[in-house]
Write a protein that holds these residues in place. Structure first.
Motif, PDB file in Angstrom:
ATOM      1  N   PHE A   1      41.270  -8.820   4.039  1.00 14.94           N
ATOM      2  CA  PHE A   1      40.975  -7.693   3.169  1.00 14.94           C
ATOM      3  C   PHE A   1      40.109  -8.186   2.024  1.00 14.94           C
ATOM      4  CE2 PHE A   1      45.085  -6.890   5.149  1.00 14.94           C
ATOM      5  CZ  PHE A   1      44.860  -5.660   5.724  1.00 14.94           C
ATOM      6  N   ASP A   2      39.191  -7.362   1.588  1.00 10.91           N
ATOM      7  CA  ASP A   2      38.288  -7.740   0.505  1.00 10.91           C
ATOM      8  C   ASP A   2      38.150  -6.568  -0.456  1.00 10.91           C
ATOM      9  OD1 ASP A   2      36.441  -9.001  -1.099  1.00 10.91           O
ATOM     10  OD2 ASP A   2      34.788  -8.793   0.310  1.00 10.91           O
ATOM     11  N   GLY A   3      38.971  -6.562  -1.505  1.00 22.00           N
ATOM     12  CA  GLY A   3      38.911  -5.511  -2.502  1.00 22.00           C
ATOM     13  C   GLY A   3      39.434  -4.177  -2.011  1.00 22.00           C
ATOM     14  N   GLU A   4      40.318  -4.207  -1.032  1.00 21.05           N
ATOM     15  CA  GLU A   4      40.863  -2.989  -0.428  1.00 21.05           C
ATOM     16  C   GLU A   4      41.991  -2.434  -1.300  1.00 21.05           C
ATOM     17  OE1 GLU A   4      40.836  -0.008   1.960  1.00 21.05           O
ATOM     18  OE2 GLU A   4      39.659  -1.722   2.616  1.00 21.05           O
ATOM     19  N   ASN A   8      46.051   1.182   1.337  1.00 16.88           N
ATOM     20  CA  ASN A   8      45.426   1.007   2.649  1.00 16.88           C
ATOM     21  C   ASN A   8      45.896  -0.273   3.326  1.00 16.88           C
ATOM     22  OD1 ASN A   8      44.032   3.390   2.215  1.00 16.88           O
ATOM     23  ND2 ASN A   8      42.187   2.348   1.498  1.00 16.88           N
ATOM     24  N   VAL A   9      46.081  -1.323   2.538  1.00 16.22           N
ATOM     25  CA  VAL A   9      46.574  -2.590   3.077  1.00 16.22           C
ATOM     26  C   VAL A   9      48.001  -2.402   3.600  1.00 16.22           C
ATOM     27  CG1 VAL A   9      47.138  -4.992   2.540  1.00 16.22           C
ATOM     28  CG2 VAL A   9      45.057  -3.968   1.614  1.00 16.22           C
ATOM     29  N   VAL A  10      48.829  -1.714   2.824  1.00 12.39           N
ATOM     30  CA  VAL A  10      50.205  -1.445   3.253  1.00 12.39           C
ATOM     31  C   VAL A  10      50.199  -0.642   4.560  1.00 12.39           C
ATOM     32  CG1 VAL A  10      52.299  -0.152   2.676  1.00 12.39           C
ATOM     33  CG2 VAL A  10      51.281  -1.687   0.989  1.00 12.39           C
ATOM     34  N   ALA A  11      49.352   0.352   4.655  1.00 11.83           N
ATOM     35  CA  ALA A  11      49.268   1.154   5.884  1.00 11.83           C
ATOM     36  C   ALA A  11      48.899   0.279   7.079  1.00 11.83           C
ATOM     37  CB  ALA A  11      48.263   2.292   5.715  1.00 11.83           C
ATOM     38  N   GLU A  12      47.966  -0.620   6.894  1.00 13.06           N
ATOM     39  CA  GLU A  12      47.562  -1.515   7.982  1.00 13.06           C
ATOM     40  C   GLU A  12      48.688  -2.483   8.342  1.00 13.06           C
ATOM     41  OE1 GLU A  12      45.109  -3.130  10.932  1.00 13.06           O
ATOM     42  OE2 GLU A  12      44.981  -1.246   9.844  1.00 13.06           O
ATOM     43  N   MET A  13      49.351  -3.045   7.347  1.00 11.46           N
ATOM     44  CA  MET A  13      50.469  -3.954   7.604  1.00 11.46           C
ATOM     45  C   MET A  13      51.598  -3.218   8.326  1.00 11.46           C
ATOM     46  SD  MET A  13      49.608  -6.981   6.500  1.00 11.46           S
ATOM     47  CE  MET A  13      51.138  -7.881   6.306  1.00 11.46           C
ATOM     48  N   ASN A  14      51.822  -1.966   7.972  1.00  6.22           N
ATOM     49  CA  ASN A  14      52.903  -1.189   8.585  1.00  6.22           C
ATOM     50  C   ASN A  14      52.681  -0.936  10.074  1.00  6.22           C
ATOM     51  OD1 ASN A  14      54.455  -1.038   6.288  1.00  6.22           O
ATOM     52  ND2 ASN A  14      53.751   0.998   5.713  1.00  6.22           N
ATOM     53  N   ARG A  15      51.459  -1.046  10.526  1.00  4.71           N
ATOM     54  CA  ARG A  15      51.171  -0.853  11.950  1.00  4.71           C
ATOM     55  C   ARG A  15      51.834  -1.924  12.814  1.00  4.71           C
ATOM     56  NH1 ARG A  15      45.177  -0.999  13.012  1.00  4.71           N
ATOM     57  NH2 ARG A  15      45.923  -0.552  15.096  1.00  4.71           N
ATOM     58  N   THR A  17      54.927  -3.610  12.178  1.00  4.52           N
ATOM     59  CA  THR A  17      56.315  -3.912  11.851  1.00  4.52           C
ATOM     60  C   THR A  17      57.212  -2.720  12.124  1.00  4.52           C
ATOM     61  OG1 THR A  17      57.799  -4.727  10.116  1.00  4.52           O
ATOM     62  CG2 THR A  17      56.052  -3.231   9.431  1.00  4.52           C
ATOM     63  N   SER A  18      58.470  -3.001  12.340  1.00  8.54           N
ATOM     64  CA  SER A  18      59.439  -1.921  12.522  1.00  8.54           C
ATOM     65  C   SER A  18      60.125  -1.566  11.207  1.00  8.54           C
ATOM     66  CB  SER A  18      60.494  -2.327  13.560  1.00  8.54           C
ATOM     67  OG  SER A  18      61.170  -3.486  13.120  1.00  8.54           O
ATOM     68  N   THR A  19      59.844  -2.335  10.153  1.00  7.01           N
ATOM     69  CA  THR A  19      60.413  -2.069   8.827  1.00  7.01           C
ATOM     70  C   THR A  19      59.268  -1.868   7.832  1.00  7.01           C
ATOM     71  OG1 THR A  19      60.588  -4.452   8.409  1.00  7.01           O
ATOM     72  CG2 THR A  19      62.560  -3.333   9.213  1.00  7.01           C
ATOM     73  N   PRO A  20      58.705  -0.669   7.798  1.00  7.68           N
ATOM     74  CA  PRO A  20      57.522  -0.423   6.969  1.00  7.68           C
ATOM     75  C   PRO A  20      57.801  -0.471   5.472  1.00  7.68           C
ATOM     76  CG  PRO A  20      58.286   1.617   7.939  1.00  7.68           C
ATOM     77  CD  PRO A  20      59.114   0.524   8.532  1.00  7.68           C
ATOM     78  N   LEU A  21      56.756  -0.797   4.749  1.00  2.00           N
ATOM     79  CA  LEU A  21      56.766  -0.730   3.285  1.00  2.00           C
ATOM     80  C   LEU A  21      56.300   0.653   2.872  1.00  2.00           C
ATOM     81  CD1 LEU A  21      54.909  -4.066   2.493  1.00  2.00           C
ATOM     82  CD2 LEU A  21      57.358  -3.654   2.295  1.00  2.00           C
ATOM     83  N   SER A  22      56.666   1.054   1.652  1.00  2.00           N
ATOM     84  CA  SER A  22      56.143   2.310   1.129  1.00  2.00           C
ATOM     85  C   SER A  22      55.607   2.101  -0.277  1.00  2.00           C
ATOM     86  CB  SER A  22      57.213   3.406   1.127  1.00  2.00           C
ATOM     87  OG  SER A  22      58.232   3.106   0.208  1.00  2.00           O
ATOM     88  N   VAL A  23      54.700   2.963  -0.650  1.00  2.00           N
ATOM     89  CA  VAL A  23      54.121   2.991  -1.989  1.00  2.00           C
ATOM     90  C   VAL A  23      54.112   4.452  -2.423  1.00  2.00           C
ATOM     91  CG1 VAL A  23      52.052   2.590  -3.374  1.00  2.00           C
ATOM     92  CG2 VAL A  23      52.671   0.964  -1.581  1.00  2.00           C
ATOM     93  N   ARG A  38      49.390 -12.445   7.369  1.00  2.00           N
ATOM     94  CA  ARG A  38      49.882 -12.452   8.744  1.00  2.00           C
ATOM     95  C   ARG A  38      50.531 -11.100   9.037  1.00  2.00           C
ATOM     96  NH1 ARG A  38      53.159 -16.975   8.929  1.00  2.00           N
ATOM     97  NH2 ARG A  38      51.311 -18.154   9.439  1.00  2.00           N
ATOM     98  N   THR A  39      49.998 -10.386   9.994  1.00  2.00           N
ATOM     99  CA  THR A  39      50.579  -9.094  10.342  1.00  2.00           C
ATOM    100  C   THR A  39      51.978  -9.306  10.906  1.00  2.00           C
ATOM    101  OG1 THR A  39      49.523  -9.177  12.508  1.00  2.00           O
ATOM    102  CG2 THR A  39      48.377  -7.954  10.771  1.00  2.00           C
ATOM    103  N   GLY A  40      52.862  -8.382  10.591  1.00  2.00           N
ATOM    104  CA  GLY A  40      54.231  -8.475  11.051  1.00  2.00           C
ATOM    105  C   GLY A  40      55.139  -9.303  10.168  1.00  2.00           C
ATOM    106  N   ASP A  41      54.575  -9.956   9.151  1.00  2.00           N
ATOM    107  CA  ASP A  41      55.382 -10.787   8.241  1.00  2.00           C
ATOM    108  C   ASP A  41      55.436 -10.102   6.878  1.00  2.00           C
ATOM    109  OD1 ASP A  41      56.713 -12.723   6.809  1.00  2.00           O
ATOM    110  OD2 ASP A  41      55.419 -14.374   7.450  1.00  2.00           O
TER     111      ASP A  41
END
Length: 76
Positions: A1-4, A8-15, A17-23, A38-41
């Protein structure tokens, strides 16, 4: 990610994982993020983000994690 936007980063990371983050707070979602994660971490992502941005992780009794506004003077 570069200045994202963090939201949007949280949405991408949530793709990946089974335990999503929220904002919920726009102050948090509008923060800019650059880096490689690292995706999924989610725990590593939350650890890094909370060190470099004014956010903290709040976990509910049900296990959901929300990134919340936490300015440096509130961290102790």
């Amino acid at each position: 990610f570069d200045g994202e936007l963090l939201i949007n980063v949280v949405a991408e990371m949530n793709r990946y994982t089974s335990t999503p983050l929220s904002v919920q707070d726009s102050r948090v979602g509008d923060l800019r993020v650059s880096g490689v994660f690292r995706t999924g971490d989610q725990s590593q992502f939350v650890d890094v983000i909370s060190r470099v941005l004014p956010v903290a992780a709040r976990t509910s009794p049900g296990g959901a994690t929300e990134l919340v506004w936490s300015p440096p003077d509130a961290r102790g």
